[in-house]
Design a protein around this motif. Structure first.
Motif, PDB file in Angstrom:
ATOM      1  N   ILE A 127     -19.622  60.723 -27.999  1.00 47.47           N
ATOM      2  CA  ILE A 127     -19.908  59.397 -27.719  1.00 47.47           C
ATOM      3  C   ILE A 127     -20.393  58.485 -29.019  1.00 47.47           C
ATOM      4  CG2 ILE A 127     -21.288  57.526 -26.384  1.00 47.47           C
ATOM      5  CD1 ILE A 127     -21.465  59.661 -24.265  1.00 47.47           C
ATOM      6  N   PRO A 128     -19.845  57.557 -29.566  1.00 47.06           N
ATOM      7  CA  PRO A 128     -20.245  56.954 -30.775  1.00 47.06           C
ATOM      8  C   PRO A 128     -21.238  55.891 -30.565  1.00 47.06           C
ATOM      9  CG  PRO A 128     -18.089  56.072 -30.298  1.00 47.06           C
ATOM     10  CD  PRO A 128     -18.387  57.227 -29.031  1.00 47.06           C
ATOM     11  N   TRP A 129     -22.598  56.290 -30.553  1.00 51.90           N
ATOM     12  CA  TRP A 129     -23.734  55.463 -30.063  1.00 51.90           C
ATOM     13  C   TRP A 129     -24.088  54.435 -31.091  1.00 51.90           C
ATOM     14  CZ3 TRP A 129     -24.934  56.154 -25.400  1.00 51.90           C
ATOM     15  CH2 TRP A 129     -24.760  57.381 -24.700  1.00 51.90           C
ATOM     16  N   ASN A 130     -24.438  53.391 -30.705  1.00 50.94           N
ATOM     17  CA  ASN A 130     -25.147  52.491 -31.613  1.00 50.94           C
ATOM     18  C   ASN A 130     -26.611  52.526 -31.336  1.00 50.94           C
ATOM     19  OD1 ASN A 130     -22.273  51.249 -30.797  1.00 50.94           O
ATOM     20  ND2 ASN A 130     -22.639  50.892 -32.909  1.00 50.94           N
ATOM     21  N   GLY A 131     -27.369  52.254 -32.323  1.00 49.89           N
ATOM     22  CA  GLY A 131     -28.925  52.262 -31.735  1.00 49.89           C
ATOM     23  C   GLY A 131     -29.937  52.351 -33.126  1.00 49.89           C
ATOM     24  N   PHE A 132     -31.240  52.888 -32.760  1.00 48.57           N
ATOM     25  CA  PHE A 132     -32.069  52.808 -34.017  1.00 48.57           C
ATOM     26  C   PHE A 132     -32.690  54.274 -33.649  1.00 48.57           C
ATOM     27  CE2 PHE A 132     -33.204  49.800 -30.614  1.00 48.57           C
ATOM     28  CZ  PHE A 132     -34.234  50.210 -30.361  1.00 48.57           C
ATOM     29  N   THR A 187     -33.172  61.631 -33.113  1.00 50.19           N
ATOM     30  CA  THR A 187     -33.483  61.181 -32.004  1.00 50.19           C
ATOM     31  C   THR A 187     -33.566  59.642 -31.934  1.00 50.19           C
ATOM     32  OG1 THR A 187     -35.062  63.039 -31.585  1.00 50.19           O
ATOM     33  CG2 THR A 187     -35.484  61.057 -30.185  1.00 50.19           C
ATOM     34  N   ILE A 188     -32.640  58.903 -31.223  1.00 46.75           N
ATOM     35  CA  ILE A 188     -32.266  57.767 -31.133  1.00 46.75           C
ATOM     36  C   ILE A 188     -32.609  56.901 -29.854  1.00 46.75           C
ATOM     37  CG2 ILE A 188     -30.665  57.869 -33.089  1.00 46.75           C
ATOM     38  CD1 ILE A 188     -28.405  56.968 -30.854  1.00 46.75           C
ATOM     39  N   MET A 189     -32.917  55.555 -29.869  1.00 48.57           N
ATOM     40  CA  MET A 189     -32.707  54.810 -28.826  1.00 48.57           C
ATOM     41  C   MET A 189     -31.129  54.024 -28.865  1.00 48.57           C
ATOM     42  SD  MET A 189     -35.349  55.346 -27.009  1.00 48.57           S
ATOM     43  CE  MET A 189     -35.150  54.212 -25.614  1.00 48.57           C
ATOM     44  N   ALA A 190     -30.391  54.379 -28.042  1.00 44.76           N
ATOM     45  CA  ALA A 190     -29.224  53.673 -27.938  1.00 44.76           C
ATOM     46  C   ALA A 190     -28.895  52.529 -27.447  1.00 44.76           C
ATOM     47  CB  ALA A 190     -28.112  54.740 -27.394  1.00 44.76           C
ATOM     48  N   LEU A 206     -31.294  50.055 -23.169  1.00 46.08           N
ATOM     49  CA  LEU A 206     -31.625  50.693 -24.037  1.00 46.08           C
ATOM     50  C   LEU A 206     -32.168  52.061 -23.546  1.00 46.08           C
ATOM     51  CD1 LEU A 206     -35.077  50.212 -25.998  1.00 46.08           C
ATOM     52  CD2 LEU A 206     -34.731  49.584 -23.573  1.00 46.08           C
ATOM     53  N   ARG A 207     -31.528  53.257 -24.067  1.00 41.71           N
ATOM     54  CA  ARG A 207     -31.841  54.627 -23.570  1.00 41.71           C
ATOM     55  C   ARG A 207     -31.923  55.479 -24.741  1.00 41.71           C
ATOM     56  NH1 ARG A 207     -26.555  57.291 -22.017  1.00 41.71           N
ATOM     57  NH2 ARG A 207     -27.761  59.150 -21.723  1.00 41.71           N
ATOM     58  N   LEU A 208     -32.625  56.617 -24.398  1.00 47.07           N
ATOM     59  CA  LEU A 208     -32.686  57.819 -25.361  1.00 47.07           C
ATOM     60  C   LEU A 208     -31.606  58.590 -25.604  1.00 47.07           C
ATOM     61  CD1 LEU A 208     -35.447  59.268 -26.603  1.00 47.07           C
ATOM     62  CD2 LEU A 208     -35.415  60.630 -24.669  1.00 47.07           C
ATOM     63  N   VAL A 209     -31.392  59.115 -26.805  1.00 50.78           N
ATOM     64  CA  VAL A 209     -30.252  59.986 -26.854  1.00 50.78           C
ATOM     65  C   VAL A 209     -31.041  61.080 -27.796  1.00 50.78           C
ATOM     66  CG1 VAL A 209     -28.113  60.738 -27.871  1.00 50.78           C
ATOM     67  CG2 VAL A 209     -28.495  58.450 -26.499  1.00 50.78           C
ATOM     68  N   VAL A 210     -31.104  62.523 -27.530  1.00 55.79           N
ATOM     69  CA  VAL A 210     -31.514  63.463 -27.997  1.00 55.79           C
ATOM     70  C   VAL A 210     -30.170  64.547 -28.139  1.00 55.79           C
ATOM     71  CG1 VAL A 210     -33.477  64.900 -28.546  1.00 55.79           C
ATOM     72  CG2 VAL A 210     -33.631  63.063 -26.985  1.00 55.79           C
TER      73      VAL A 210
END
Ligand SMILES: Nc1nc2c(c(=O)[nH]1)N[C@H]1C(S)=C(S)[C@@H](COP(=O)(O)O)O[C@H]1N2
Ligand SMILES: [Mo]
Length: 301
Positions: A127-132, A187-190, A206-210
């Protein structure tokens, strides 16, 4: 000041959207020309480096607040209102507050990223996530010395999340990370996928991605983040303490009591869904193994 990792992401992790779009068009053309021929494990693994299409990513989900079927979230998650949205950051922080989602977005520099895998139990998708980085959000609140863990909570709103009317889970959904895991640059918030706002079924807004942990660690639609000095009890540990631990690192050498974790089914490609060997830490061993140095990962699973 809490320990902060130096960002050492590789090209494969951070890719400008224009570049991956070009790569995708090229790959699409090549795949169409060749058709699907059963290949070696190596070529299947390489194939798996291409992101899944939007349809796979948004129509094959786990989000039990909307039901337990894989297509339930896509069917029911539109009922969720995501504006206004606030994230309460509290516990061992200098600036505990209810942070409005728009203010968080203004404060963050949103980068375009591609994560090779977001491997989930025995299946995987790219999955190509965007986030910070989660670390940037935690810095906004100011993590205090002595904080050791981060606890996350999903929204509880049964009027819009009909799955919450069934009480087999003690809602809200809860997850936790050790502080050094939370501060790691992977570790991002997407907040988006393919450059678009993240759809409700994937955990809006917004959701966590690890990426080196099993899918269930990546908690969706987060409304509360608490810094604490106690290891949080997450939802899956509460439900099945013998099957789910706190860490849930992707580890092909440690089987789940009811299934192998040595291989994964690659979602996509129609009927041809090859199984490929699952990599230690989902392929991020070089980046994250040092977090667990000296730990017995068969015990701390
Ligand atoms: N709040 C909440 N977050 C959740 C879940 C859930 O049921 N509720 N499911 C988890 C599980 S089991 C998986 S596999 C991933 C799936 O993320 P995706 O649908 O974006 O692929 O979300 C995780 N986050
Ligand atoms: Mo999952």
């Amino acid at each position: 000041m809490a320990f902060r990792w130096k960002n050492s992401l590789k090209d494969r992790d951070v890719t400008e959207e224009s570049i991956f779009l070009n790569r995708r068009q090229l790959m699409g053309g090549a795949a169409a020309g060749l058709g699907f021929v059963a290949g070696s494990a190596a070529s299947a693994a390489e194939e798996a480096l291409e992101p899944n299409p939007w349809e796979d990513i948004t129509q094959y989900n786990n989000f039990y607040e909307f039901g337990t079927g894989k297509t339930d979230p896509a069917t029911y998650a539109h009922a969720l209102t995501t504006t206004p949205w606030t994230v309460t950051i509290d516990g061992m922080v200098d600036r505990p507050a209810d942070y409005a989602f728009e203010d968080i977005m203004k404060a963050m520099t949103v980068e375009e990223r591609i994560y090779r895998f977001r491997c989930v139990e025995a299946w995987s998708m790219i999955i190509p996530w965007n986030g910070f980085e989660l670390a940037d959000l935690l810095d906004l609140a100011g993590v205090q010395d002595g904080a050791k863990y981060v606890r996350f909570e999903t929204l509880y709103r049964p009027s819009e999340m009909h799955g919450q009317k069934a009480n087999w889970i003690d809602w809200p959904y809860v997850e936790g990370l050790r502080l050094d895991e939370a501060m790691h640059p992977l570790t991002i918030m997407a907040t988006g996928i393919y450059g678009r706002d993240i759809p409700n079924q994937n955990g809006a807004p917004l959701r966590l991605v690890v990426p080196w942990k099993y899918g269930f660690k990546s908690i969706k639609s987060v409304v509360k983040i608490t810094l604490t000095d106690e290891e949080p009890l997450n939802t899956w540990q509460q439900l099945q303490p013998r099957e789910y631990g706190f860490y849930s690192n992707v580890n092909p050498n440690v089987d789940h009591p009811r299934w192998t974790q040595a291989t994964e089914r690659v979602i996509g490609g129609g009927l041809f869904q090859p199984r490929i060997p699952t990599l230690m830490f989902n392929g991020y061993e070089e980046e994250v193994a040092s977090l667990y140095e000296g730990m017995d990962l068969a015990k701390f699973y």
